[in-house]
Design a protein around this motif. Structure first.
Motif, mmCIF file in Angstrom:
data_model
loop_
_atom_site.group_PDB
_atom_site.id
_atom_site.type_symbol
_atom_site.label_atom_id
_atom_site.label_comp_id
_atom_site.label_asym_id
_atom_site.label_seq_id
_atom_site.Cartn_x
_atom_site.Cartn_y
_atom_site.Cartn_z
ATOM 1 N N ILE A 18 40.273 -25.803 -16.726
ATOM 2 C CA ILE A 18 38.836 -25.293 -17.179
ATOM 3 C C ILE A 18 37.765 -26.025 -16.388
ATOM 4 N N HIS A 19 36.814 -25.130 -16.281
ATOM 5 C CA HIS A 19 35.752 -25.449 -15.672
ATOM 6 C C HIS A 19 34.709 -25.561 -16.716
ATOM 7 N N GLY B 283 34.859 -13.990 -23.356
ATOM 8 C CA GLY B 283 35.509 -13.339 -22.587
ATOM 9 C C GLY B 283 34.887 -12.373 -21.371
ATOM 10 N N SER B 284 33.502 -12.887 -21.348
ATOM 11 C CA SER B 284 32.838 -12.122 -20.102
ATOM 12 C C SER B 284 32.729 -12.909 -18.880
ATOM 13 N N ASP B 285 32.457 -12.346 -17.861
ATOM 14 C CA ASP B 285 32.499 -12.974 -16.448
ATOM 15 C C ASP B 285 31.204 -13.715 -16.374
ATOM 16 N N MET B 286 31.282 -15.066 -15.961
ATOM 17 C CA MET B 286 30.147 -15.845 -15.803
ATOM 18 C C MET B 286 29.242 -15.357 -14.903
ATOM 19 N N GLU B 287 29.465 -14.302 -13.973
ATOM 20 C CA GLU B 287 28.588 -13.929 -13.028
ATOM 21 C C GLU B 287 27.275 -13.069 -13.534
ATOM 22 N N LYS B 288 27.674 -12.730 -15.018
ATOM 23 C CA LYS B 288 26.499 -11.842 -15.691
ATOM 24 C C LYS B 288 25.429 -12.725 -16.004
ATOM 25 N N TYR B 289 25.828 -13.990 -16.150
ATOM 26 C CA TYR B 289 25.097 -15.189 -16.643
ATOM 27 C C TYR B 289 24.447 -16.496 -15.621
ATOM 28 N N LEU C 160 34.689 -22.278 -18.514
ATOM 29 C CA LEU C 160 35.142 -21.134 -17.760
ATOM 30 C C LEU C 160 36.725 -21.392 -17.416
ATOM 31 N N GLY C 161 37.385 -20.243 -17.481
ATOM 32 C CA GLY C 161 38.628 -20.393 -16.880
ATOM 33 C C GLY C 161 38.836 -20.638 -15.281
ATOM 34 N N GLY D 275 36.316 -17.855 -13.790
ATOM 35 C CA GLY D 275 34.763 -17.429 -14.255
ATOM 36 C C GLY D 275 34.902 -16.851 -15.580
ATOM 37 N N LYS D 276 35.900 -16.592 -16.306
ATOM 38 C CA LYS D 276 35.872 -16.012 -17.684
ATOM 39 C C LYS D 276 35.222 -17.163 -18.692
ATOM 40 N N ILE D 277 34.191 -16.662 -19.382
ATOM 41 C CA ILE D 277 33.831 -17.605 -20.545
ATOM 42 C C ILE D 277 34.773 -17.736 -21.547
#
Length: 191
Positions: free
Chosen positions: A48-49, A24-30, A66-67, A73-75
């Motif tokens: 899905i990516h 549910g987190s944004d991939m930008e954080k990772y 990721l969506g 970008g959401k996990i």
């Protein structure tokens, strides 16, 4: 953890994170933990990516889904392969999983125990449906040999699919409908 025997779904204390990644987190954080050059859509699920992970402590490698439609970008899924591929380590992992999450709700392995996999199903306090699969693969060539964990937020996958289907349906309506001529069987059959 409370269990609902009819459905096999745990209602509280659902896991959301493994290997430093959180559903549910944004991939930008990772981004520092992801190999962004490997980002690509899944072949049969274009909504899905998938992106490979860098090596993280305790894990050899992994994939994050990721969506790309409803929640770009959401996990939505984390799949990680443990450093230790042994069955002995799998048995220790399974013991620890049962201590933390209770008995699994479903067997997902094969009858010959080439793939040994147990699944837990959860609904968290926000009504997210989450599955967790702990797997040991001894030799299935479609999967990597060793031990892995899959953590998936299914309601986010369903949202991505619905968004994609809505967009696709709108595009199909715009295209003129034509009938295709009968197929040439020589092209369709092996020679």
């Amino acid at each position: 953890i409370l269990f609902f025997p009819a459905s096999g779904i745990a209602k509280v204390d659902a896991p959301h994170q493994v290997g430093g990644f959180m559903l549910g987190s944004d991939m930008e954080k990772y981004k520092s933990l992801l190999k962004m050059e490997t980002l690509m859509p899944l072949r049969n699920s274009m909504y899905i990516h998938e992106v490979e992970t860098e090596r993280v402590a305790g894990f050899k490698n992994g994939l994050v889904w990721l969506g790309n439609c409803e929640n770009p970008g959401k996990i939505i899924r984390i799949k990680l392969r443990y450093d230790d591929p042994s069955k002995k380590f799998y048995k220790k992992l399974l013991t620890q999983f049962k201590k933390r999450f209770g008995e699994p709700s479903e067997w997902r392995g094969d009858p010959f125990h080439i793939v040994i996999a147990w699944k837990w199903s959860f609904v968290d306090k926000d009504n997210n449906t989450i599955s967790m699969i702990l797997q040991h693969n001894t030799r299935d060539e479609d999967e990597s040999v060793g031990n892995s964990i899959k953590l998936t937020m299914w309601n986010l996958i369903q949202e991505e699919r619905a968004c994609f289907e809505k967009k696709t349906a709108a595009e199909v309506k715009k295209q003129p409908q034509t009938k295709t001529p009968p197929a040439d069987w020589n092209v369709l059959l092996p020679h």
